[in-house]
Design an enzyme around this catalytic site. Structure first.
Site, PDB file in Angstrom:
ATOM      1  N   GLU A   1     -12.198  -5.037  -5.270  1.00  0.00           N
ATOM      2  CA  GLU A   1     -12.766  -3.683  -5.105  1.00  0.00           C
ATOM      3  C   GLU A   1     -12.022  -2.633  -5.947  1.00  0.00           C
ATOM      4  OE1 GLU A   1     -12.013  -5.666  -2.287  1.00  0.00           O
ATOM      5  OE2 GLU A   1     -14.115  -6.298  -2.349  1.00  0.00           O
ATOM      6  N   ASN A   2     -10.798  -2.967  -6.390  1.00  0.00           N
ATOM      7  CA  ASN A   2      -9.989  -1.963  -7.100  1.00  0.00           C
ATOM      8  C   ASN A   2     -10.564  -1.558  -8.463  1.00  0.00           C
ATOM      9  OD1 ASN A   2      -6.762  -3.123  -5.839  1.00  0.00           O
ATOM     10  ND2 ASN A   2      -8.075  -1.471  -5.098  1.00  0.00           N
ATOM     11  N   TRP A   3     -11.541  -2.330  -9.001  1.00  0.00           N
ATOM     12  CA  TRP A   3     -12.167  -1.937 -10.272  1.00  0.00           C
ATOM     13  C   TRP A   3     -12.885  -0.601 -10.129  1.00  0.00           C
ATOM     14  CZ3 TRP A   3     -10.514  -4.708 -14.190  1.00  0.00           C
ATOM     15  CH2 TRP A   3     -10.163  -6.038 -13.983  1.00  0.00           C
TER      16      TRP A   3
ATOM     17  N   ASP B   1       0.834  -1.211   0.000  1.00  0.00           N
ATOM     18  CA  ASP B   1       0.000   0.000   0.000  1.00  0.00           C
ATOM     19  C   ASP B   1       0.868   1.261   0.000  1.00  0.00           C
ATOM     20  OD1 ASP B   1      -2.303   1.448  -0.024  1.00  0.00           O
ATOM     21  OD2 ASP B   1      -2.777   1.172   2.096  1.00  0.00           O
TER      22      ASP B   1
ATOM     23  N   ARG C   1      -5.030  -2.596   8.715  1.00  0.00           N
ATOM     24  CA  ARG C   1      -6.132  -3.539   8.492  1.00  0.00           C
ATOM     25  C   ARG C   1      -5.712  -4.530   7.412  1.00  0.00           C
ATOM     26  NH1 ARG C   1      -8.490   1.638   6.950  1.00  0.00           N
ATOM     27  NH2 ARG C   1      -8.019   2.002   4.756  1.00  0.00           N
TER      28      ARG C   1
HETATM   29  C1  FPP Z   1      -2.008   0.048  -3.376  1.00  0.00           C
HETATM   30  O1  FPP Z   1      -1.565   1.396  -3.340  1.00  0.00           O
HETATM   31  C2  FPP Z   1      -1.476  -0.598  -4.573  1.00  0.00           C
HETATM   32  C3  FPP Z   1      -2.226  -1.145  -5.571  1.00  0.00           C
HETATM   33  C4  FPP Z   1      -3.701  -1.163  -5.546  1.00  0.00           C
HETATM   34  C5  FPP Z   1      -1.612  -1.711  -6.792  1.00  0.00           C
HETATM   35  C6  FPP Z   1      -0.361  -2.504  -6.585  1.00  0.00           C
HETATM   36  C7  FPP Z   1       0.211  -2.750  -7.908  1.00  0.00           C
HETATM   37  C8  FPP Z   1       1.524  -2.811  -8.200  1.00  0.00           C
HETATM   38  C9  FPP Z   1       2.598  -2.736  -7.205  1.00  0.00           C
HETATM   39  C10 FPP Z   1       1.926  -2.951  -9.637  1.00  0.00           C
HETATM   40  C11 FPP Z   1       1.599  -4.329 -10.151  1.00  0.00           C
HETATM   41  C12 FPP Z   1       2.759  -4.962 -10.708  1.00  0.00           C
HETATM   42  C13 FPP Z   1       3.196  -6.174 -10.346  1.00  0.00           C
HETATM   43  C14 FPP Z   1       4.426  -6.694 -11.003  1.00  0.00           C
HETATM   44  C15 FPP Z   1       2.507  -7.029  -9.325  1.00  0.00           C
HETATM   45  P1  FPP Z   1      -2.637   2.570  -3.416  1.00  0.00           P
HETATM   46  O2  FPP Z   1      -2.828   2.950  -4.842  1.00  0.00           O
HETATM   47  O3  FPP Z   1      -3.886   2.155  -2.692  1.00  0.00           O
HETATM   48  O4  FPP Z   1      -1.889   3.690  -2.642  1.00  0.00           O
HETATM   49  P2  FPP Z   1      -2.535   4.869  -1.766  1.00  0.00           P
HETATM   50  O5  FPP Z   1      -3.216   4.201  -0.602  1.00  0.00           O
HETATM   51  O6  FPP Z   1      -1.354   5.671  -1.366  1.00  0.00           O
HETATM   52  O7  FPP Z   1      -3.489   5.621  -2.674  1.00  0.00           O
END
Ligand code: FPP
Length: 245
Positions: free
Chosen positions: A66-68, A19, A194
């Site tokens: 949920e990320n969609w 995260d 969490r």
């Molecule tokens: C959470 O950070 C991260 C994600 C939802 C995406 C994770 C994806 C990668 C690391 C790239 C995928 C590549 C590979 C090789 C697996 P956030 O966007 O929720 O961060 P924030 O809480 O600071 O907004």
């Protein structure tokens, strides 16, 4: 005799909620996708580091069910990054570095993405002395349990499973993570405390470790800190340990 189990030096299986990519980008006035790109670079480094210190399984939360709900640009960006990056990990069988696996509701994904996942899984399946890197994509812990429950119900309805024989071992085998030892240690970067629907069944007895470090800034030294803390814990798996033991 103590009912607790002293933890081994290095956890066999580490799970990570990566995260903080978005905040990392925001602090630099960059698009969120660049945060995810740095996050993917971090995952490459951390996979190598975990392999070098003897971790056998690393499971990461790359995209949740949920990320969609994120913007179309961000979702497309994450998928493109994932497709690009899985081809850039060092998977040479001679060095035997990585065995890829993918978990989640993969059937719901675009055929091209599924084909990429299948190709890298197949290519690295036979890698010996490898770390198993499991990427959770379109993954939700409740969804995983629900899909396994449906599988069990269908087998029972066809007379291929005796409902009385459905115990934790049989049910675990129907989960996406079936066949892999449960994580010993869960690490979450990026300040939140969490588990966000990650590996709900499998994390039942995991030790949890949280850090404020944002995922793109996460280093091998942070793995060391997490493991040092893990080594101080006494895992009881629900048993009582008497004082002084
Ligand atoms: C959470 O950070 C991260 C994600 C939802 C995406 C994770 C994806 C990668 C690391 C790239 C995928 C590549 C590979 C090789 C697996 P956030 O966007 O929720 O961060 P924030 O809480 O600071 O907004």
């Amino acid at each position: 005799m103590s009912a607790g189990t002293a933890v081994p030096k290095v956890p066999v299986h580490i799970a990570i909620i990566m995260d903080g990519n978005g905040r990392w980008a925001k602090r630099r006035a960059l698009p969120r996708t660049l945060g995810h790109r740095e996050g993917a670079e971090t995952l490459k480094r951390i996979t190598r580091y975990c392999k070098d210190i003897g971790v056998q399984y690393l499971t990461v939360y790359a995209f949740s069910t949920e990320n969609w709900r994120r913007s179309r640009d961000e979702v497309t960006g994450i998928i493109q990054l994932l497709r690009y990056y899985i081809g850039t990990f060092d998977t040479d069988p001679e060095r035997g570095s990585i065995r890829f696996r993918f978990v989640g509701n993969l059937e719901a994904l675009d055929a091209g993405l599924r084909a990429d996942f299948a190709a890298i899984t197949e290519k690295t399946r036979g890698n010996r002395d490898a770390i198993t890197l499991t990427i959770a994509f379109n993954y939700g812990g409740r969804d995983e349990i629900l899909r396994a429950a449906k599988k069990a119900a269908e087998l029972a309805a066809r007379g291929e499973l005796d409902p009385g024989a459905l115990d934790e071992t049989v049910f675990s085998g129907m989960l996406d993570m079936g066949g892999i030892p449960d994580p010993d240690l869960l690490i979450r970067s990026g300040s939140e405390r969490r588990i966000s629907n990650f590996l709900l069944w499998e994390l039942a007895y995991a030790e949890l470790w949280f850090t404020d470090v944002l995922w793109p800034d996460f280093k091998g030294g942070d793995i060391d800190l997490a493991i040092a803390d893990y080594q101080k814990r006494q895992r009881r798996f629900g048993a009582v340990v008497e004082e002084g033991e």
